[in-house]
Enzyme design. Structure first.
Site, PDB file in Angstrom:
ATOM      1  N   TYR A   1       0.827  -1.214   0.000  1.00  0.00           N
ATOM      2  CA  TYR A   1       0.000   0.000   0.000  1.00  0.00           C
ATOM      3  C   TYR A   1       0.863   1.267   0.000  1.00  0.00           C
ATOM      4  O   TYR A   1       0.501   2.272  -0.606  1.00  0.00           O
ATOM      5  CB  TYR A   1      -0.973  -0.036   1.190  1.00  0.00           C
TER       6      TYR A   1
ATOM      7  N   GLU B   1      -3.963 -13.854 -12.422  1.00  0.00           N
ATOM      8  CA  GLU B   1      -5.315 -13.686 -11.873  1.00  0.00           C
ATOM      9  C   GLU B   1      -6.172 -12.860 -12.835  1.00  0.00           C
ATOM     10  O   GLU B   1      -7.188 -12.287 -12.457  1.00  0.00           O
ATOM     11  CB  GLU B   1      -5.259 -13.061 -10.479  1.00  0.00           C
TER      12      GLU B   1
ATOM     13  N   GLU C   1      -5.348  -3.444  -8.367  1.00  0.00           N
ATOM     14  CA  GLU C   1      -4.372  -4.437  -7.889  1.00  0.00           C
ATOM     15  C   GLU C   1      -5.016  -5.795  -8.103  1.00  0.00           C
ATOM     16  O   GLU C   1      -5.724  -6.301  -7.252  1.00  0.00           O
ATOM     17  CB  GLU C   1      -4.048  -4.181  -6.413  1.00  0.00           C
TER      18      GLU C   1
ATOM     19  N   ASP D   1     -19.153  -5.632 -11.927  1.00  0.00           N
ATOM     20  CA  ASP D   1     -17.955  -6.162 -12.560  1.00  0.00           C
ATOM     21  C   ASP D   1     -17.346  -5.001 -13.350  1.00  0.00           C
ATOM     22  O   ASP D   1     -18.069  -4.314 -14.087  1.00  0.00           O
ATOM     23  CB  ASP D   1     -18.350  -7.320 -13.509  1.00  0.00           C
TER      24      ASP D   1
HETATM   25  C1  LIG Z   1      -6.366  -8.829  -4.968  1.00  0.00           C
HETATM   26  S1  LIG Z   1      -7.853  -8.102  -4.455  1.00  0.00           S
HETATM   27  C2  LIG Z   1      -7.302  -6.472  -4.068  1.00  0.00           C
HETATM   28  C3  LIG Z   1      -8.244  -5.751  -3.173  1.00  0.00           C
HETATM   29  C4  LIG Z   1      -7.795  -4.363  -2.735  1.00  0.00           C
HETATM   30  N1  LIG Z   1      -7.622  -3.476  -3.850  1.00  0.00           N
HETATM   31  C5  LIG Z   1      -6.516  -4.442  -1.929  1.00  0.00           C
HETATM   32  O1  LIG Z   1      -5.467  -4.095  -2.466  1.00  0.00           O
HETATM   33  O2  LIG Z   1      -6.548  -4.853  -0.767  1.00  0.00           O
HETATM   34  C6  LIG Z   1      -8.686  -7.896  -6.001  1.00  0.00           C
HETATM   35  C7  LIG Z   1     -10.073  -7.328  -5.850  1.00  0.00           C
HETATM   36  O3  LIG Z   1     -10.584  -7.107  -7.140  1.00  0.00           O
HETATM   37  C8  LIG Z   1     -11.924  -7.565  -7.200  1.00  0.00           C
HETATM   38  N2  LIG Z   1     -12.167  -7.918  -8.606  1.00  0.00           N
HETATM   39  C9  LIG Z   1     -11.538  -8.859  -9.343  1.00  0.00           C
HETATM   40  N3  LIG Z   1     -12.021  -8.864 -10.599  1.00  0.00           N
HETATM   41  C10 LIG Z   1     -12.986  -7.921 -10.653  1.00  0.00           C
HETATM   42  C11 LIG Z   1     -13.836  -7.464 -11.680  1.00  0.00           C
HETATM   43  N4  LIG Z   1     -13.814  -7.993 -12.905  1.00  0.00           N
HETATM   44  N5  LIG Z   1     -14.676  -6.452 -11.401  1.00  0.00           N
HETATM   45  C12 LIG Z   1     -14.728  -5.902 -10.159  1.00  0.00           C
HETATM   46  N6  LIG Z   1     -13.940  -6.294  -9.145  1.00  0.00           N
HETATM   47  C13 LIG Z   1     -13.071  -7.293  -9.388  1.00  0.00           C
HETATM   48  C14 LIG Z   1     -11.968  -8.748  -6.255  1.00  0.00           C
HETATM   49  O4  LIG Z   1     -13.276  -9.008  -5.803  1.00  0.00           O
HETATM   50  C15 LIG Z   1     -11.046  -8.254  -5.150  1.00  0.00           C
HETATM   51  O5  LIG Z   1     -11.768  -7.516  -4.209  1.00  0.00           O
END
Ligand SMILES: C[S@@+](CC[C@H](N)C(=O)[O-])C[C@H]1O[C@@H](n2cnc3c(N)ncnc32)[C@H](O)[C@@H]1O
Length: 521
Positions: free
Chosen positions: A143, A275, A266, A233
């Site tokens: 962060y 991912e 991220e 999404d």
């Molecule tokens: C690795 S986590 C990071 C969360 C946060 N930004 C952090 O750094 O703590 C990835 C996040 O992206 C969200 N995510 C993944 N693909 C997504 C999509 N297509 N649309 C919206 N959110 C998405 C997941 O639900 C998750 O909350």
């Protein structure tokens, strides 16, 4: 085996290589005992003790005079300390004292996770649990790097007087955090704005319903209602809603959407793109302001190296024997510890860690146009994203590599270790930092030889491990990994052995199995 050498003063010492090896063992969860052979006794015979014994048969008590002449316990202790000073044992204790102490995160996580196999997360197809976000948030380094990147980007924005996408261009830079989770990057974006004095408008986009509720609460309690939270999404998001559709006697108006100046995300896995960050960001890139909109991260690269790890190989073989038929087809996330790098260090053009491929954001306009042309459909309502539509719509995310490693000696290879690096933000122009120093790129790295320089103490990502079912004996090791076709095959000594190897070297990165996956994944 004689491993001790004499240093300049004639005292026993170990080579740097042996010191590192011992240091590594000392950091094991269950640190081993070290047995020193042929280095003399730890406790030397005590001459004064033998003097006391003179004249007394072992079966007799000493006389009072003899007892009075015996050393006091305190004196004995002192003597013992001196006698314990076996130079070899003392040197080993010195090596132990030289070890860097575990930092507080290492103490709780690293030791527990050493060589512990985990299935990779699939944040796109699964909804992460609150506890998983909490673990992410326990690593301040990631962060801090993001905050630095956003700070630098805002500074450049102000210095270059770039236009903003705020309504009426009121000077507020529009930031969207795509995949916000529970909001730590939103907090950092707001902090970067406060620190630079550059005003911002922030949007948090998240598809996980549980995280969405958490974001709403954060907005109320922590962000003072300054953030607009959207549950969707990201590939279906049309951009910041500027004006809601309305119908009145005068007719119907449509929703009006604005653009985003800085898209923060991220979505990185242990192998960078595994991912599906490229596919997700392709789907939201249409909201970026044309010409000047930027993505943080700007790019990421995947890196690989062959490793020997009998312990993990045995663990995976055991899982397979117990009925897990995909154990050898799974790319495992694992804090690699009891491993040996098979590739030689310092070979020109053949480094130990080699880059497999790179992704950069945003995509150039020509690529986007080609993707649009190939796409036969799209996700209704949004940008769609490259995973939607006809076969071929995701071809621009195909990557292949052919890497050559030179082994240190004949070695067993049990699989490929994978790492990633990311440039979050590369400052623009010749500008200097606050103290006149040159501004550096803000980066993340999990590469063992780079992490300390680029993102020291970051523990958000463990390496990935692509196991080989049959361990191989190699001199020269060539590896080819194809992202699209999701398999690996190997060649060695220049002979292609695909026929032999297909079957047991196939791995299917399960992180690529998502509801919106294209036909070829
Ligand atoms: C690795 S986590 C990071 C969360 C946060 N930004 C952090 O750094 O703590 C990835 C996040 O992206 C969200 N995510 C993944 N693909 C997504 C999509 N297509 N649309 C919206 N959110 C998405 C997941 O639900 C998750 O909350």
């Amino acid at each position: 085996m004689v491993v001790f050498q004499k240093n300049k003063s004639g005292h026993p010492s170990l080579s740097r290589y042996h010191q590192d090896l011992i240091g590594k063992y000392m950091r094991l969860k269950h640190a081993p005992y070290f047995l020193l052979c042929n280095v003399g006794p730890e406790l030397e015979a005590d001459p004064s003790a033998s003097e006391v014994a003179i004249g007394s048969s072992p079966t007799e008590f000493p006389t009072l005079a003899e007892a009075a002449a015996a050393p006091s316990p305190a004196k004995e202790n002192r003597q013992q300390k001196i006698q314990e000073h076996n130079a070899y044992a003392a040197y080993l204790r010195h090596v132990e004292r030289q070890q860097e102490p575990f930092n507080y995160l290492e103490q709780t996580t690293l030791t527990n996770f050493q060589d512990w196999l985990q299935s990779p997360l699939q944040p796109l197809s699964d909804n992460l649990e609150s506890i998983t976000y909490e673990v992410f948030e326990g690593d301040p380094v990631k962060y801090q790097q993001y905050e630095r990147a956003i700070t630098e980007a805002l500074r450049d924005w102000a210095a270059q007087k770039k236009p903003t996408s705020s309504p009426g261009d009121d000077g507020a830079v529009v930031i969207a955090v795509a995949g916000s989770g529970r909001g730590p990057l939103v907090t950092r974006a707001l902090r970067a704005s406060e620190n630079t004095g550059v005003p911002v408008r922030v949007w948090a986009v998240e598809k996980n319903p549980n995280a969405y509720v958490y974001l709403l609460r954060q907005n109320q309690k922590q962000w003072g209602g300054r953030v607009t939270v959207v549950k969707t999404d990201m590939r279906a998001w049309k951009g910041p809603l500027l004006q809601q559709a309305s119908s009145s006697s005068g007719g119907q108006t449509e929703n009006v959407y604005g653009k985003v100046d800085i898209l923060v995300s991220e979505l990185l896995g242990s192998f960078g793109d595994n991912e599906l960050s490229p596919e997700c960001l392709d789907g939201i890139q249409h909201v970026l302001a044309p010409g000047h909109g930027i993505s943080i991260p700007q790019s990421y690269t995947a890196h690989a190296t062959p490793i020997a790890t009998p312990r993990l190989h045995a663990d995976i073989a055991q899982r397979e024997a117990a009925g897990d038929t995909t154990a050898f087809d799974t790319p495992w996330v694992v804090q690699l510890f009891a491993i040996d790098y098979v590739a030689q260090r310092g070979v020109p053009d053949r480094p130990r860690f080699q880059q497999a491929w790179e992704f950069a954001h945003p995509l150039p306009a020509t690529t986007v146009a080609a993707v649009e042309a190939r796409r036969a459909g799209g996700v209704a309502g949004g940008g769609g994203g490259s995973m939607a539509g006809a076969a071929g719509a995701n071809d621009h995310n195909t990557r292949q590599c052919h890497l050559v490693f030179v082994c240190r000696a004949r070695a067993i290879v049990h699989g490929i270790a994978g790492y990633f690096e990311s440039v979050l933000y590369a400052p623009e122009g010749e500008s200097e930092g606050e103290n006149g120093e040159a501004r550096e790129k803000v980066e993340l790295s999990t590469l063992p030889d780079m992490i300390d320089r680029k993102s020291k103490d970051m523990i958000s990502w463990f390496p990935i491990f692509f196991p080989l079912k049959v361990s191989l004996l190699f001199h020269l090791y060539l590896c080819c990994v194809s992202r699209t076709l999701s398999y690996a095959f190997l060649r060695w000594n220049g002979v292609v052995r695909e026929n032999l190897l297909t079957g047991w070297l196939t791995f299917v990165p399960n992180t690529l199995a998502t509801p919106l996956r294209p036909a070829r994944f």
